[in-house]
Design a protein around this motif. Structure first.
Motif, short mmCIF file in Angstrom:
data_model
loop_
_atom_site.label_atom_id
_atom_site.label_comp_id
_atom_site.label_asym_id
_atom_site.label_seq_id
_atom_site.Cartn_x
_atom_site.Cartn_y
_atom_site.Cartn_z
N GLU A 58 -66.98 39.11 -18.14
CA GLU A 58 -67.07 38.56 -17.05
C GLU A 58 -68.27 37.40 -17.13
OE1 GLU A 58 -64.81 37.84 -14.43
OE2 GLU A 58 -63.72 39.44 -14.62
N TRP A 61 -67.59 34.93 -19.82
CA TRP A 61 -66.75 33.47 -19.19
C TRP A 61 -67.92 32.71 -18.30
CZ3 TRP A 61 -65.26 31.59 -14.62
CH2 TRP A 61 -64.32 30.86 -14.97
N LYS A 62 -68.58 33.83 -17.30
CA LYS A 62 -68.91 33.17 -16.57
C LYS A 62 -70.51 32.15 -17.29
CE LYS A 62 -71.30 33.13 -12.86
NZ LYS A 62 -72.54 34.32 -11.57
N ASP A 65 -68.71 28.97 -18.34
CA ASP A 65 -68.23 28.58 -17.49
C ASP A 65 -69.33 27.50 -16.68
OD1 ASP A 65 -66.39 27.61 -15.81
OD2 ASP A 65 -67.72 28.84 -14.27
N ASN A 83 -59.74 27.79 -16.51
CA ASN A 83 -59.56 28.99 -15.70
C ASN A 83 -58.29 30.09 -16.35
OD1 ASN A 83 -61.60 29.21 -13.73
ND2 ASN A 83 -60.29 26.26 -13.03
N TYR A 86 -59.61 32.04 -18.91
CA TYR A 86 -60.14 33.55 -18.29
C TYR A 86 -58.71 34.43 -18.22
CZ TYR A 86 -61.37 36.51 -14.64
OH TYR A 86 -61.59 37.93 -13.70
N SER A 90 -58.38 38.21 -20.35
CA SER A 90 -58.95 39.12 -18.66
C SER A 90 -57.40 39.83 -19.32
CB SER A 90 -59.43 38.31 -17.51
OG SER A 90 -57.81 37.91 -17.48
#
Length: 360
Positions: A58, A61-62, A65, A83, A86, A90
């Motif tokens: 997480e 990815w953030k 992003d 997205n 993700y 995930s």
């Protein structure tokens, strides 16, 4: 007590009260500033993630992003949907994973960006995307490099140079990692001054210091040139950028080359070397020969995951003078390849093409 002493006492007391009042005001103001700063910090602090496979996924990815700079461009070029990435990766993360398994999943996710400036580093491996050059012909030979340079070349600050037998100067610039001094460039250009033309071979130059690329390119113009643009991230949205800022190449105060220049490129020209080619294409009497460069038009930035792995990614996009991205490379003026048959004959066809142009 005399009247004068009373006045002095009152004056002293008044001054003390004033000083005390100012101190109280200052303390109140400082408290307000600190409170405001702490309140703001609490609003902008990044969300904390646990050091678990899911938490590290997480967090990575953030980070990408919110800070990566080529989402819009790469969505247009090949349909990148972060997205969707993700959702895809995930599903591959669970709490029973080993570090090596997690590293593989996260590395594969970063590979979706198709960016050689995106890396992840652990104590046991480095995630990288090298398809920008591995999927293409090399168009370079170490054996031929040794043949053309021989053993009597000059060598300073990562630059190898000599006069070829047809009175063409040859400069091999394989990296911009080392500092190149203005004195080094003065001496090199003075040595090569009798030559009719100059070949600058930056094939396999993976980059280094952008200031060195700019310093070298500044020897090939007599006036200030608009060579490109740059932007900076201003928010967490994929399209949150500052206005385009002009990149100007100013002529050097040292010796400047006034004759023809041939810049040799291949797919392994990247990052600062890619910028060098971008600058040189704006200079007069410069022709780029070889293959398309590898690209790398984003200034890198670094961050860290909860488990201590570091991640590097492109954060500031750069463009050419026509406001076009060079992230996926720069086309040469003359597309010339180096085949196996050429190598077998001991002939670097890209160098020879430049030498033939110099004779015309």
């Amino acid at each position: 007590m005399r009247k004068t002493e009373k006045i002095n006492s009152y004056t002293l007391l008044y001054n003390i009260r004033c000083i005390f009042g100012k101190l109280c005001s200052a303390v109140c103001l400082l408290s307000t500033v600190l409170f405001t700063a702490l309140s703001f910090a609490s609003c902008v602090d990044e969300e904390e993630y646990d050091d678990t496979p899911k938490g590290n996924f997480e967090a990575l990815w953030k980070i990408i992003d919110q800070r990566y700079c080529f989402f819009d461009y790469k969505k247009q070029e090949y349909g990148l949907d972060w997205n969707a990435v993700y959702a895809k990766y995930s599903a591959q993360v669970d709490k029973t994973m080993t570090e090596q398994q997690l590293f593989e999943v996260l590395g594969n996710m970063l590979g979706e960006l198709r960016d050689g400036h995106v890396n992840m580093y652990s104590s046991f491996n480095s995630a990288r995307y090298w398809s920008w050059h591995e999927n293409y012909p090399k168009n370079f030979s170490d054996t031929l490099e040794r043949k053309y340079l021989g053993t009597d070349y000059n060598f300073v600050s990562g630059l190898k140079y000599k006069k070829l037998d047809d009175n063409v100067g040859y400069v091999r610039c394989e990296s911009f990692q080392s500092a190149i001094g203005n004195g080094n460039l003065d001496d090199m250009l003075l040595f090569l001054a009798p030559c009719n033309a100059l070949i600058i071979d930056v094939r396999n130059n993976g980059g280094g210091q952008l200031t060195m690329a700019e310093r070298f390119a500044a020897r090939f113009t007599n006036r200030e040139l608009l060579v490109g643009y740059m932007q900076h991230k201003t928010g967490t949205g994929h399209s949150d950028f500052s206005k385009l800022k002009e990149q100007k190449l100013k002529p050097s105060n040292g010796i400047r080359w006034q004759k023809r220049v041939y810049v040799l490129t291949n797919r392994s020209v990247y990052s600062a070397a890619n910028e060098f080619v971008k600058y040189m294409k704006c200079c007069p009497q410069v022709i780029v020969i070889g293959d398309k460069t590898g690209g790398g038009a984003g200034m890198p930035f670094s961050s860290e995951l909860p488990n201590g792995w570091s991640v590097r990614f492109s954060a500031c996009p750069m463009y050419d003078k026509d406001k076009q991205s060079t992230e996926f490379g720069i086309e040469p003026d003359c597309n010339v390849g180096l085949g196996d048959a050429d190598v077998a004959r001991g002939v670097d066809s890209i160098i020879e093409f430049a030498r033939s142009m110099a004779k015309q």
